[in-house]
Design a protein around this motif. Structure first.
Motif, PDB file in Angstrom:
ATOM      1  N   LYS A 136      -0.802   3.175  -4.694  1.00  0.00           N
ATOM      2  CA  LYS A 136      -1.927   3.352  -5.611  1.00  0.00           C
ATOM      3  C   LYS A 136      -2.620   2.029  -5.895  1.00  0.00           C
ATOM      4  O   LYS A 136      -3.849   1.943  -5.915  1.00  0.00           O
ATOM      5  N   GLU A 137      -1.845   0.988  -6.124  1.00  0.00           N
ATOM      6  CA  GLU A 137      -2.424  -0.319  -6.398  1.00  0.00           C
ATOM      7  C   GLU A 137      -3.192  -0.839  -5.187  1.00  0.00           C
ATOM      8  O   GLU A 137      -4.267  -1.457  -5.325  1.00  0.00           O
ATOM      9  N   GLY A 143     -10.431  -0.442  -2.956  1.00  0.00           N
ATOM     10  CA  GLY A 143     -11.685   0.080  -3.498  1.00  0.00           C
ATOM     11  C   GLY A 143     -12.485  -0.989  -4.197  1.00  0.00           C
ATOM     12  O   GLY A 143     -13.737  -1.094  -4.026  1.00  0.00           O
ATOM     13  N   GLU A 144     -11.810  -1.815  -4.991  1.00  0.00           N
ATOM     14  CA  GLU A 144     -12.517  -2.894  -5.683  1.00  0.00           C
ATOM     15  C   GLU A 144     -13.107  -3.899  -4.698  1.00  0.00           C
ATOM     16  O   GLU A 144     -14.246  -4.365  -4.860  1.00  0.00           O
ATOM     17  N   LEU A 145     -12.279  -4.250  -3.679  1.00  0.00           N
ATOM     18  CA  LEU A 145     -12.780  -5.201  -2.692  1.00  0.00           C
ATOM     19  C   LEU A 145     -13.966  -4.623  -1.913  1.00  0.00           C
ATOM     20  O   LEU A 145     -14.964  -5.334  -1.653  1.00  0.00           O
ATOM     21  N   ASP A 146     -13.848  -3.362  -1.539  1.00  0.00           N
ATOM     22  CA  ASP A 146     -14.979  -2.738  -0.825  1.00  0.00           C
ATOM     23  C   ASP A 146     -16.238  -2.722  -1.697  1.00  0.00           C
ATOM     24  O   ASP A 146     -17.345  -3.003  -1.214  1.00  0.00           O
TER      25      ASP A 146
END
Length: 201
Positions: A136-137, A143-146
């Protein structure tokens, strides 16, 4: 007792012989003969005393048998019975302790097996939970990096579109933006200008 009686009888016989004919040589000779005959035979071996010896032997044997039967044997039997009871109690206690030890060992083995199963289950659950949390992490970070990359790329595209006339300034701005937004590196304008100049050569 029998020897004393025999000597007493000999003494009486000798005395009577001497008293009957005092001073007569024949009477003295008869006493000497009786005394000599007495020396030749041992009174216990004299058949005359066999009945009394057998009687006393029977009495002695009876008394000894009575003592053996009523006093000695009951005591020996009591001692043997006490020892037999004590040995039986010791064996029973040893058997009971061995049984308790076997039960305790079986309970210990069962508890140890259950503890191992619980530990294995807890470790497996913890491993699965950690793996799930890590997954999950990882997805969240991806997702944050993308998202950040998309935002950075959008910014870069905007900067390039609005600054086509000034290539150096665009390059500086793009470099500055990449360093700050993507790599999180703070650099001065002089350093960026030098880097852009070297890249253009």
């Amino acid at each position: 007792m029998f020897v004393t009686q025999a000597f007493a009888q000999d003494g009486e016989a000798t005395g009577s012989a001497q008293t009957t004919a005092p001073g007569v040589p024949g009477a003295v000779h008869q006493g000497t003969v009786a005394h000599t005959e007495h020396k030749e035979g041992f009174p216990p071996f004299n058949p005359e005393y066999f009945p009394s010896q057998i009687l006393w032997l029977a009495i002695t044997f009876g008394v000894f048998y009575w003592l053996l039967k009523n006093v000695i044997m009951p005591r020996i039997g009591g001692i043997l019975e006490n020892r037999r009871d004590r040995i039986a109690l010791d064996l029973e206690a040893a058997e009971r302790m061995r049984s308790d030890a076997d039960e305790a060992e079986a309970a210990y083995e069962q508890e140890l097996a259950e503890a191992r199963n619980r530990a294995h289950s807890i470790a497996h659950e913890a491993k699965e939970s950690a793996r799930s949390d890590a997954e999950k992490e990882r997805k969240r970070l991806d997702g944050e990096l993308d998202k950040k990359l998309e935002e950075a790329q959008a910014r870069i595209a905007g900067v390039k579109g609005s600054a086509l006339a000034e290539v150096d300034q665009i390059a500086r701005d793009v470099t500055d933006t990449i360093l700050r937004e993507v790599a999180s590196i703070e650099a001065s304008q002089d350093e960026i200008a030098n880097a852009v100049a070297q890249a253009g050569r």
